[in-house]
Design a protein around this motif. Structure first.
Motif, PDB file in Angstrom:
ATOM      1  N   VAL A  52      12.181   8.496 -19.180  1.00  0.00           N
ATOM      2  CA  VAL A  52      12.635   9.052 -20.282  1.00  0.00           C
ATOM      3  C   VAL A  52      11.541  10.064 -21.129  1.00  0.00           C
ATOM      4  O   VAL A  52      12.317  10.719 -21.894  1.00  0.00           O
ATOM      5  CB  VAL A  52      13.007   8.067 -21.180  1.00  0.00           C
ATOM      6  CG1 VAL A  52      14.231   7.173 -20.545  1.00  0.00           C
ATOM      7  CG2 VAL A  52      11.972   7.262 -21.754  1.00  0.00           C
ATOM      8  N   ILE A  95      12.039  13.891 -20.546  1.00  0.00           N
ATOM      9  CA  ILE A  95      13.215  14.679 -20.885  1.00  0.00           C
ATOM     10  C   ILE A  95      12.890  15.155 -22.307  1.00  0.00           C
ATOM     11  O   ILE A  95      12.652  14.284 -23.422  1.00  0.00           O
ATOM     12  CB  ILE A  95      14.343  13.602 -20.703  1.00  0.00           C
ATOM     13  CG1 ILE A  95      14.527  13.240 -19.276  1.00  0.00           C
ATOM     14  CG2 ILE A  95      15.655  14.319 -21.325  1.00  0.00           C
ATOM     15  CD1 ILE A  95      15.518  12.132 -19.036  1.00  0.00           C
ATOM     16  N   LEU A 131      17.055  13.821 -24.705  1.00  0.00           N
ATOM     17  CA  LEU A 131      17.951  12.556 -24.027  1.00  0.00           C
ATOM     18  C   LEU A 131      19.172  12.268 -25.111  1.00  0.00           C
ATOM     19  O   LEU A 131      18.648  11.932 -26.352  1.00  0.00           O
ATOM     20  CB  LEU A 131      17.365  11.497 -23.626  1.00  0.00           C
ATOM     21  CG  LEU A 131      18.030  10.402 -22.857  1.00  0.00           C
ATOM     22  CD1 LEU A 131      18.230  11.066 -21.483  1.00  0.00           C
ATOM     23  CD2 LEU A 131      16.870   9.441 -22.473  1.00  0.00           C
TER      24      LEU A 131
END
Length: 477
Positions: free
Chosen positions: A124, A127, A130
């Motif tokens: 995560v 990114i 997100l």
């Protein structure tokens, strides 16, 4: 067009050398293949504009924007990790992914020095923006807090399998998983599985949150009430398989869709204030009070384990569909709902008995003509044994005359469980066919008719004869 499919095959052949084929239905291979064809189909000269000679191309020939758009549709975490190994262009495109899904068993074979929290954090954190995060695999409160610190500002949809129902130390967990959700202040949708909510979560306010779903939970009344206060703009509320609640007070002024499925051996009451609610489905309540119902179109009330003693609804002028189910309802509650639902178009009734307390009583007699005059807009009518028997009493058809008409009824489903009063039941079936001028279909269900008496066979023969005389309308199940 043949060229486009050839190009797609070429990409699959090129990618296969990296051995990233996935068994997941979210495989990047299938995503790339189908989305690429969809993108270039409207442009038959695409290969010429970008210089694809003789229907051949290299991965680097695709524009960055096209690759990023295609790969942004991948959401399986395993596939995302695999895509990083294909090429530099693919790796540079992965930060543009909008959704990440971590399945339940994705980390079942981790090495000793690896943890699911660290791997999720690594993915995560790579990114940019997100928006959707779904985590079904095991995780800790500290891990969740670290993820939301990284992506909480951009998250719109969050789905977590918390699974702390059997954990006796959940109340002492610091930080708790529920408290950590506060880190995603811009959420629009939140779905939680396996929740223990003994104490109210430490939520300030989710002003943008419109959808809340909690499946399988143990809650205290005060904890649920305080949690909902932090979500003032909720439009969709779903609570399924919830236990431990006794007296529920919900006030949500923007709520439009509400589904509450509560379980437990004790009594449970509900007071709901939601002036904009259009869809309401309730299961497991003994006392129900919903006073503001001007917008209510679909209503389902059920209690499969206990009794329904009291219902208190406002006017149901907009109601189109009503479903009443359960083992035992107080007759006053049934009669009140039928009176309020005078404009209903679709009615489903499956209540076995009436009676205020322990005694299980049959339905009182219902006048056939009065019932349909009170519900002139009824189009579909699904009735089970007790309600059908109440319409088939000796005096139910005494007011029928040649001028009587059931104006809108188009479909009837009748469940018959007993051969008793066979003559009156046949008269009622015949009256429905005679007076429902718009009737298109009648289904007669014979359900568990346990009788060794000759009357059961005679009754079934009468039904078969009735079907033969009206074979375009009637079917038997």
């Amino acid at each position: 067009m043949a060229a486009l499919y050839f190009l797609s095959f070429f990409f699959v052949f090129k990618i296969s050398k990296f051995k990233i084929f996935s068994k997941s239905k979210f495989s990047p291979i299938s995503s790339f293949h189908y989305i690429f064809v969809d993108l270039v189909t409207p442009f038959p000269n695409f290969h010429i504009q970008f210089g694809f000679p003789n229907f051949l191309c290299e991965m680097d020939s695709l524009p960055n924007a096209v690759v990023q758009y295609i790969l942004s549709t991948i959401n399986n975490a395993k596939d995302i990790a695999s895509c990083n190994c294909v090429s530099k262009k693919w790796k540079d495109s992965m930060p543009y992914v909008k959704s990440v899904h971590f399945p339940r068993s994705i980390f079942d074979k981790l090495k000793n020095d690896q943890t699911s929290d660290c791997i999720v954090t690594r993915i995560v954190s790579s990114i940019f923006q997100l928006e959707d995060l779904v985590v079904y695999c095991p995780f800790t409160g500290a891990g969740l807090a670290s993820w939301l610190l990284l992506v909480g500002h951009s998250l719109k949809n969050l789905e977590l399998r918390i699974d702390n129902l059997a954990d006796q130390n959940t109340a002492n967990e610091n930080p708790s998983k529920l408290d950590c959700i506060q880190g995603a202040r811009n959420l629009e949708s939140l779905r939680l599985w396996g929740v223990l909510m003994v104490n109210a979560p430490k939520w300030d306010a989710f002003q943008k949150l419109q959808n809340l779903e909690i499946i399988a939970a143990k809650m205290e009344d005060s904890a649920l009430i305080e949690a909902l206060k932090a979500i003032p703009n909720l439009t969709r509320l779903v609570l399924i398989g919830c236990e431990g609640l006794r007296s529920v007070w919900i006030e949500l002024l923007h709520l439009e869709y509400c589904k509450l499925d509560f379980r437990g051996s004790g009594s449970c009451s509900l007071t709901l204030t939601a002036p904009k609610v259009e869809y309401l489905e309730l299961q497991g309540f003994n006392w129900i009070r919903v006073r503001e119902t001007n917008c209510l179109k679909n209503l389902s009330l059920a209690n499969n384990d206990g009794r329904v003693y009291m219902v208190d609804f406002g006017k149901l002028m907009a109601l189109e569909s009503l479903s009443i189910r359960g083992v035992q309802w107080c007759w006053d509650a049934i009669d009140k709902m039928l009176q309020l639902a005078s404009e209903v178009k679709h009615l489903y009734m499956k209540v076995e008995f009436t009676g205020d307390f322990e005694a299980l009583l049959p339905f009182p007699e219902i006048n056939f003509v009065d019932f349909f005059k009170r519900h002139p807009k009824l189009k579909t009518f699904d009735i089970h044994g007790a309600m059908f028997a109440a319409l088939c009493q000796k005096n139910s058809l005494k007011n029928v005359d040649s001028s009587f008409v059931i104006p809108c009824l188009e479909e009837v489903v009748i469940t018959v469980r007993s051969p008793l009063n066979a003559e009156h039941k046949m008269n009622t079936l015949e009256s429905l066919v005679t007076f429902a001028k718009k009737l298109k279909k009648m289904t007669i269900k014979i359900l568990r008719m346990k009788s060794v008496h000759r009357s059961a066979d005679d009754f079934f023969e009468e039904i078969c004869r009735f079907r033969y005389m009206n074979q375009n309308l009637i079917s038997i199940e």
